[in-house]
Design a protein around this motif. Structure first.
Motif, PDB file in Angstrom:
ATOM      1  N   LYS A 152      -3.412   4.707  -2.428  1.00 41.68           N
ATOM      2  CA  LYS A 152      -4.366   5.488  -1.649  1.00 41.68           C
ATOM      3  C   LYS A 152      -4.278   6.966  -2.030  1.00 41.68           C
ATOM      4  O   LYS A 152      -3.229   7.457  -2.457  1.00 41.68           O
ATOM      5  CB  LYS A 152      -4.071   5.343  -0.148  1.00 41.68           C
ATOM      6  CG  LYS A 152      -4.127   3.909   0.370  1.00 41.68           C
ATOM      7  CD  LYS A 152      -5.548   3.393   0.473  1.00 41.68           C
ATOM      8  CE  LYS A 152      -5.590   2.023   1.132  1.00 41.68           C
ATOM      9  NZ  LYS A 152      -6.971   1.507   1.276  1.00 41.68           N
ATOM     10  N   THR A 162     -11.344   5.723   1.355  1.00 45.55           N
ATOM     11  CA  THR A 162     -11.059   4.325   1.686  1.00 45.55           C
ATOM     12  C   THR A 162     -10.285   4.169   2.986  1.00 45.55           C
ATOM     13  O   THR A 162     -10.022   3.038   3.425  1.00 45.55           O
ATOM     14  CB  THR A 162     -10.245   3.670   0.554  1.00 45.55           C
ATOM     15  OG1 THR A 162      -8.981   4.338   0.440  1.00 45.55           O
ATOM     16  CG2 THR A 162     -10.983   3.755  -0.774  1.00 45.55           C
ATOM     17  N   ILE A 163      -9.885   5.288   3.580  1.00 39.61           N
ATOM     18  CA  ILE A 163      -9.126   5.231   4.831  1.00 39.61           C
ATOM     19  C   ILE A 163     -10.108   5.428   5.981  1.00 39.61           C
ATOM     20  O   ILE A 163     -10.686   6.508   6.144  1.00 39.61           O
ATOM     21  CB  ILE A 163      -8.043   6.318   4.869  1.00 39.61           C
ATOM     22  CG1 ILE A 163      -7.071   6.128   3.696  1.00 39.61           C
ATOM     23  CG2 ILE A 163      -7.280   6.266   6.193  1.00 39.61           C
ATOM     24  CD1 ILE A 163      -6.022   7.201   3.593  1.00 39.61           C
ATOM     25  N   THR A 180      -3.993  12.756   1.853  1.00 41.90           N
ATOM     26  CA  THR A 180      -4.737  13.688   2.703  1.00 41.90           C
ATOM     27  C   THR A 180      -4.265  15.112   2.398  1.00 41.90           C
ATOM     28  O   THR A 180      -3.054  15.368   2.375  1.00 41.90           O
ATOM     29  CB  THR A 180      -4.506  13.350   4.177  1.00 41.90           C
ATOM     30  OG1 THR A 180      -4.938  12.003   4.415  1.00 41.90           O
ATOM     31  CG2 THR A 180      -5.260  14.302   5.072  1.00 41.90           C
ATOM     32  N   ASN A 239     -15.467  12.870   4.548  1.00 42.59           N
ATOM     33  CA  ASN A 239     -14.316  13.041   3.666  1.00 42.59           C
ATOM     34  C   ASN A 239     -13.702  14.420   3.831  1.00 42.59           C
ATOM     35  O   ASN A 239     -12.523  14.620   3.539  1.00 42.59           O
ATOM     36  CB  ASN A 239     -14.715  12.840   2.203  1.00 42.59           C
ATOM     37  CG  ASN A 239     -15.157  11.409   1.949  1.00 42.59           C
ATOM     38  OD1 ASN A 239     -14.866  10.529   2.744  1.00 42.59           O
ATOM     39  ND2 ASN A 239     -15.885  11.199   0.862  1.00 42.59           N
ATOM     40  N   PHE A 288      -9.974  14.016   3.092  1.00 38.10           N
ATOM     41  CA  PHE A 288      -9.470  12.673   3.357  1.00 38.10           C
ATOM     42  C   PHE A 288      -9.802  11.730   2.205  1.00 38.10           C
ATOM     43  O   PHE A 288     -10.723  11.956   1.434  1.00 38.10           O
ATOM     44  CB  PHE A 288     -10.081  12.102   4.648  1.00 38.10           C
ATOM     45  CG  PHE A 288      -9.800  12.921   5.875  1.00 38.10           C
ATOM     46  CD1 PHE A 288     -10.729  13.832   6.337  1.00 38.10           C
ATOM     47  CD2 PHE A 288      -8.618  12.777   6.557  1.00 38.10           C
ATOM     48  CE1 PHE A 288     -10.485  14.579   7.470  1.00 38.10           C
ATOM     49  CE2 PHE A 288      -8.366  13.508   7.683  1.00 38.10           C
ATOM     50  CZ  PHE A 288      -9.296  14.423   8.149  1.00 38.10           C
ATOM     51  N   ASP A 289      -9.044  10.609   2.113  1.00 33.21           N
ATOM     52  CA  ASP A 289      -9.353   9.510   1.188  1.00 33.21           C
ATOM     53  C   ASP A 289     -10.528   8.723   1.782  1.00 33.21           C
ATOM     54  O   ASP A 289     -10.485   8.334   2.949  1.00 33.21           O
ATOM     55  CB  ASP A 289      -8.131   8.611   1.017  1.00 33.21           C
ATOM     56  CG  ASP A 289      -8.352   7.558  -0.065  1.00 33.21           C
ATOM     57  OD1 ASP A 289      -9.411   6.916  -0.070  1.00 33.21           O
ATOM     58  OD2 ASP A 289      -7.433   7.373  -0.877  1.00 33.21           O
ATOM     59  N   HIS A 338     -10.572   8.429  10.207  1.00 37.39           N
ATOM     60  CA  HIS A 338      -9.768   9.648  10.126  1.00 37.39           C
ATOM     61  C   HIS A 338     -10.362  10.736  11.031  1.00 37.39           C
ATOM     62  O   HIS A 338     -11.503  10.651  11.460  1.00 37.39           O
ATOM     63  CB  HIS A 338      -9.685  10.138   8.684  1.00 37.39           C
ATOM     64  CG  HIS A 338     -11.027  10.317   8.031  1.00 37.39           C
ATOM     65  ND1 HIS A 338     -11.582   9.355   7.178  1.00 37.39           N
ATOM     66  CD2 HIS A 338     -11.942  11.321   8.107  1.00 37.39           C
ATOM     67  CE1 HIS A 338     -12.747   9.784   6.763  1.00 37.39           C
ATOM     68  NE2 HIS A 338     -13.004  10.966   7.308  1.00 37.39           N
ATOM     69  N   ASN A 347     -15.832  11.198  10.553  1.00 35.25           N
ATOM     70  CA  ASN A 347     -15.552  10.227   9.511  1.00 35.25           C
ATOM     71  C   ASN A 347     -15.929  10.745   8.130  1.00 35.25           C
ATOM     72  O   ASN A 347     -16.003   9.988   7.170  1.00 35.25           O
ATOM     73  CB  ASN A 347     -16.296   8.911   9.773  1.00 35.25           C
ATOM     74  CG  ASN A 347     -15.707   8.168  10.950  1.00 35.25           C
ATOM     75  OD1 ASN A 347     -14.487   8.142  11.104  1.00 35.25           O
ATOM     76  ND2 ASN A 347     -16.564   7.592  11.778  1.00 35.25           N
ATOM     77  N   VAL A 363       0.692   5.784  -0.794  1.00 33.95           N
ATOM     78  CA  VAL A 363      -0.112   6.986  -1.063  1.00 33.95           C
ATOM     79  C   VAL A 363       0.355   7.587  -2.375  1.00 33.95           C
ATOM     80  O   VAL A 363       1.557   7.585  -2.687  1.00 33.95           O
ATOM     81  CB  VAL A 363       0.041   8.005   0.102  1.00 33.95           C
ATOM     82  CG1 VAL A 363      -0.721   9.273  -0.194  1.00 33.95           C
ATOM     83  CG2 VAL A 363      -0.443   7.378   1.401  1.00 33.95           C
ATOM     84  N   SER A 387       0.845  -1.192   0.000  1.00 35.82           N
ATOM     85  CA  SER A 387       0.000   0.000   0.000  1.00 35.82           C
ATOM     86  C   SER A 387       0.882   1.243   0.000  1.00 35.82           C
ATOM     87  O   SER A 387       1.870   1.316   0.747  1.00 35.82           O
ATOM     88  CB  SER A 387      -0.913   0.020   1.233  1.00 35.82           C
ATOM     89  OG  SER A 387      -1.804  -1.084   1.203  1.00 35.82           O
TER      90      SER A 387
END
Length: 1089
Positions: free
Chosen positions: A393, A424-425, A396, A447, A421-422, A428, A445, A318, A316
């Motif tokens: 990913k 899929t993360i 941010t 985006n 934010f991503d 956050h 939570n 970024v 993984s």
């Protein structure tokens, strides 16, 4: 006299001095003399001491010296040297006995003609001394001289400006001791003795020799078919050792010849090895001092390609960052690694890079780079592959971030923060920190998140004010103050300081601290002082400034509140005791003056003796020998006495005629091993009355018997490698000692110390230390085999600290860090402990690398030896850019070049030859590739030269980097073109010199003939009755002439000399009458007539 020992180690007989009558030695003042000692012979030479009958050492200095033979040497005697009792004492350490020689009486007579004498040698007596020193041992050179005034002695090494640091002087520089002899100590040393009337020198030749020792040993290795093998066997020693090779135990000269095998100095080369070349190679070296033998195992194998990294790993990363995918492959020969994505060759992308260990690096990763990657490893025997998945990913991002602002203390400020934010993360959120501490946290939570915070800015407190003093008692006051601004943080505490201006002006001392809610403090003060006070506040933001000073406060004098410390009673003679103590400093007097009341009494008595003094010491006389006394010292002033003093124990002087060492022996020694380098030693000391004096402490002796790898304790005990000792002061019964070597056998003993010396040793006990981690390999050397392959060779750790189980090698390109997660880091290559060489292949050409090599025992891995980028300074061939000639003058020229970044600090040689004078190439200096230029001085004007740059490789091959011709400016000097340098001129001058020599010889012969005359002329000369006849042994053939008395003149004397010369040189006798040479027969007949 020898010493015999029983099986239990006790001595059957002690050495004895032979019975002899020692006659007095009488010498004249100003001359030199020697007092002989000549102790009994022993397996271990005794220690010699010269004492008088009062057991006082004979003073030794530049004039009086004891030699290595034990004799006492006087460079010149003085009247004060007349003594009847010079006694030589020999201390035999084995049986622990001291024996004395009969006293020697030295009588010095006065003289009215005392004359000064230039220096001359007493020891050594030879004109030149030669010594053979063994490597690692000690050597003593002695130079004892006499003269008046006393000569001074200096030492010098003929080839050095100064002596080495491990050389020490003894006996007023009359002895030079070389500790731990090295090869550099070989050479000639000179002793120079000098006074006002002359100088004398003596030369010592020191030859250092050594048994063979390894410089580079052959090491075992695994090779693939077709590779080239080099086994190094470099040894040194003195004399130079002879080296021979064996293959499977058979001498090389008896093995069937093989064109692929050749021997060169220090190495055995095998080219293009095959599987049947697998063998055990032995290298042996020997000289007259010993021999060495090393085995190396050569194993030739073929292995199919295999990928060691598991398949199906997920990575993984970024977006816009760097991704690394691992594919570590193994095989012989080394496999080729390729990466694919959807059947597309990955390295076609300029963002990708493949490391030599198979790892793929992908820079500036994008969302579309996510997917499955395939790694394929292939060699000549097999192909293997794995699959890796890359997940990308989203990054941010801050859409709105906090900005800097300035506000006044105590005011509020608001900061804003919006983050993307991503999706899929999970989990956050945002956090606000102040000076690293979290002050607010959000677990949103979404985006996108917008956060606000309002902060009140704190600050350090302001200074306090209005300090006031209220008297409570004579030496106690109450201090109050008004608090300052707390700046949004409550006050945690106040600190009160004082300045005492009478004894310590200008120095602040902390008195006390009080809670932040208490603006006052009760202060206890010392008498006879002058105080000023300050206060400082503190909160969690820091400390305030000091307050303004309070008003001064003076305290009244009082009696002392303490007594002096470190009270001791010791005697320096058998009939006294000196009482000492550490006086109180003036600020502890509590008054303008102070006295000390001293009391003492013999232990067990009731009556105290006392006196009062202002300063120590107090001497008590008339005491019994070494008797305990009780001592008390009390401080007193005009206002009272100090506290009741404690009683201390002291002793009067020890008797010098009692045994000089204690007889007590520590018993029940016990060792507790704490770790691999530390032990706890304990013991008991019974029979304390046998200490025979003050117990100063204990001496601990420990002996290193070797490592646990030694075959047996008996072998280790028989070869004690090193020893040491530790002094323990005071009356203790246990101690913790460190600094021992791990994985070793030791033996330990103890002895008691009193004021006169050391007692007998206790019974020895042994202990073992466990294994530890090893030190790093002693050295690591790298040699380039090709542009992509290097050989690493190393020497084992100097301190293995256990049984080595393996070596671990890691390496990476020098532009990476040493973190094992970094790109290009190859780690975990394990190498057997018996192997000291490893080939690293498939490296990137012209790329610097860092190598990390460490050794391991069962306790773990030791420190790694790091071979860094700057240590890799050589590739297969050195090449420079734009090499040209720079400025050239009448007597110099300059070479200029541009260094390559991949070949920094590589050394090469500069050669030159004169084409005009038809000279050969010669070396004019060394340069490095990083210099960029090199100047050649000392050339001649107007001459033609050839210049070249040459690199010498470790194989001995020379690489010519660059070569050109050049001509210096100016014209050839006349002195170089004159006829004096021509061959015909030299021959002409030689002929003239020969002709002159012939003419001189002819003139000499003619002169000899012209000076002769007949017998008749001799008879006509005036007769001198006092003339002496000629000597028979000079002209025995002319006895008839001896009856003729005449007055010889210079011409006749010259004639006689010439006649005698001709007889000797020409082998014939000459008749003085007719001037003709005579044969032997005719001469005999003439003598008979």
């Amino acid at each position: 006299m020898g010493l015999a020992e029983k099986p239990d180690g006790s001595v059957r007989g002690s050495p004895q001095w032979p019975k002899e009558k020692v006659a007095p030695i009488t010498v004249e003042e100003g001359t030199h003399t020697i007092l002989p000692c000549n102790p009994p012979t022993s397996a271990v030479p005794p220690k010699i001491y010269w004492l008088n009958s009062k057991i006082e050492h004979i003073t030794q200095d530049e004039r009086v010296t004891m030699g290595q033979d034990g004799n006492l040497y006087f460079a010149n005697v003085q009247m004060k040297d007349s003594q009847p009792d010079y006694i030589c004492n020999a201390h035999f350490q084995g049986p622990r006995v001291i024996i004395q020689k009969e006293p020697i009486e030295l009588k010095v007579t006065t003289t009215n003609t005392l004359s000064h004498k230039k220096p001359f040698l007493i020891v050594p007596k030879k004109k030149h001394s030669t010594y053979v020193a063994k490597l690692g041992e000690s050597l003593v050179l002695e130079c004892i001289v006499a003269g008046l005034p006393t000569p001074s002695v200096e030492w010098a090494h003929k080839n050095r400006l100064k002596l080495s640091p491990h050389m020490v002087f003894e006996n007023a520089k009359k002895t030079l001791r070389i500790l731990n002899v090295t090869d550099e100590d070989d050479g000639e040393y000179e002793c120079i003795a000098e006074n006002d009337h002359g100088k004398v020198r003596h030369t010592y030749t020191v030859n250092v020799e050594a048994a063979p020792y390894w410089i580079k040993k052959p090491v075992s290795q695994i090779y693939a078919p077709g590779e080239n093998v080099r086994l190094d066997c470099e040894v040194d020693g003195k004399p130079k050792p002879e080296v021979s090779w064996r293959i499977n135990g058979i001498p090389l000269e008896d093995v069937m010849p093989e064109p692929r095998r050749r021997v060169q100095p220090g190495a055995l080369i095998l080219n293009k090895v095959e599987p049947n070349d697998t063998a055990v190679i032995q290298c042996e070296a020997h000289n007259k001092h010993g021999s060495l033998l090393a085995n190396a195992y050569i194993l030739v194998l073929q292995l199919p390609a295999q990928i060691l990294t598991p398949s199906g790993l997920e990575y993984s990363v970024v977006e816009n960052q760097v991704a690394t995918l691992d594919c570590m492959a193994f095989g012989v020969p080394r496999p080729t690694v390729k990466w694919f994505m959807d059947d597309k060759y990955v390295l076609d992308d300029i963002r990708s890079f493949l490391f030599t260990n198979g790892t793929l690096l992908l820079e500036q990763v994008e969302r579309q780079d996510a997917g499955n990657f395939t790694c394929v490893a292939d060699n000549d025997f097999y192909e293997d592959s794995i699959t890796a998945r890359l997940i990308v990913k989203g990054a941010t991002k801050f859409e709105v971030g906090p900005t800097n602002t300035e506000e006044k203390k105590g005011e509020s400020v608001t900061f804003h923060c919006k983050v993307l934010f991503d999706d899929t993360i999970p989990g956050h959120g945002t956090k606000w920190r102040l000076n690293g501490q979290v002050i607010q946290e959000s677990d949103e939570n979404e985006n996108s998140h917008l956060a606000h915070i309002m902060v009140s800015l704190p600050g350090k407190p302001g200074p306090v004010s209005n300090l006031e003093l209220l008297r409570q008692q004579d030496h106690q006051v109450k201090l109050t103050w008004t608090p300052g601004d707390d700046h949004n943080r409550h006050i945690e505490e106040y600190t009160v300081f004082c300045e005492e201006s009478k004894f310590k002006p200008g120095k602040l001392e902390e008195l006390t601290t009080v809670p932040g809610n208490q603006p006052w403090a009760i202060l206890s003060l010392s008498p006879f002082r002058n105080y000023t006070f300050y206060v400082q506040a503190r909160n969690n933001q820091g400390k305030s400034e000091l307050s303004e000073p309070s008003a001064s406060h003076v305290t009244k004098p009082a009696a002392p509140d303490q007594n002096p410390s470190e009270i001791k009673g010791e005697g320096n003679e058998t009939t006294n005791m000196i009482i000492t103590w550490t006086p109180l400093p003036p600020w502890e007097w509590n008054a303008p003056t102070l006295k000390y009341h001293v009391q003492w009494r013999q232990e067990g008595e009731a009556q105290w003796n006392e006196t009062e003094v202002e300063t120590p010491p107090v001497m008590v006389t008339g005491t019994p020998v070494f008797t305990p006394y009780e001592i008390k010292v009390q401080a007193r002033n005009d206002f009272g006495k100090g506290p009741e003093p404690s009683t201390e124990l002291g002793y009067s002087g020890e008797d010098v005629f009692l045994p000089t060492v204690p007889e007590a022996i520590p018993e029940n020694l016990a060792v507790e091993v704490l770790n691999s380098t530390t032990i706890k030693l304990s013991w008991i000391l019974p029979n304390k009355e046998k200490i025979l004096g003050h117990l100063k402490g204990f001496q601990v002796y420990f002996f290193w018997l070797g490592t646990l790898a030694d075959r047996s304790r008996r072998q280790a005990r028989a070869h004690t490698r090193s020893h040491g000792k530790v002094l323990i002061e005071g009356n203790v019964s246990e101690i913790t000692l460190g600094g021992f070597k791990p994985w070793s056998r030791y033996r330990v003993q103890m002895a008691v110390l009193n004021g006169r010396g050391e007692g007998p040793h206790s019974e020895a006990i042994g202990f073992d230390t466990p294994e530890g981690v090893p030190s790093r390999p002693e050295s690591v050397h790298m040699e380039f085999l090709s542009d992509t392959t290097v050989t690493l060779e190393w020497t084992p750790p100097k301190f293995p600290n256990g049984k080595l189980v393996r070596y671990v090698l890691a390496y990476q390109q020098a532009n990476q860090t040493s973190n094992m997660t970094n790109v290009g880091f190859i780690s975990g290559i394990t190498i057997p402990a018996t192997q000291l060489m490893f080939n690293v292949s498939d490296l990137d050409p012209y790329t610097p690398y860092n190598f990390y090599l460490s050794a391991e025992t069962k306790e773990g891995s030791g420190e790694a030896y790091i071979l860094q980028e700057h240590a890799i300074r050589e590739s297969v061939n050195l090449s420079l850019v734009n090499i040209t000639l720079g400025e050239t003058g009448e007597n110099f020229t300059t070479i200029i070049w541009i260094p390559r970044q991949s070949q920094r600090d590589v050394e090469f040689a500069v050669h030159i030859m004169s084409k005009t004078d038809k000279e050969d190439w010669h070396d004019v200096g060394r340069a490095t590739s990083s210099q960029g230029s090199y100047s050649i001085p000392g050339l001649q004007p107007g001459k033609q030269y050839r210049v070249r740059l040459v690199k010498e490789h470790r194989t001995g091959d020379l690489q010519v980097i660059w070569e050109t011709e050049m001509v210096t400016t100016g014209t050839v000097r006349e002195s170089y073109r004159s006829f004096a340098a021509q061959g015909w001129f030299v021959g002409f001058v030689s002929a003239i010199v020969l002709l002159i020599l012939v003419l001189v010889l002819l003139c000499f012969i003619k002169r000899s003939k012209g000076g002769k005359y007949s017998v008749k002329d001799k008879e006509d000369t005036q007769v001198d009755s006092e003339a002496r006849p000629m000597k028979d042994e000079t002209f025995g053939e002319y006895r008839s002439l001896e009856r003729i008395d005449f007055i010889p003149n210079k011409q006749e004397e010259e004639k006689k000399k010439r006649l005698h010369w001709m007889e000797v040189e020409m082998g014939a006798r000459v008749d003085s009458v007719n001037e003709r040479p005579l044969s032997k027969d005719r001469t005999c007949r003439k003598a008979a007539a």
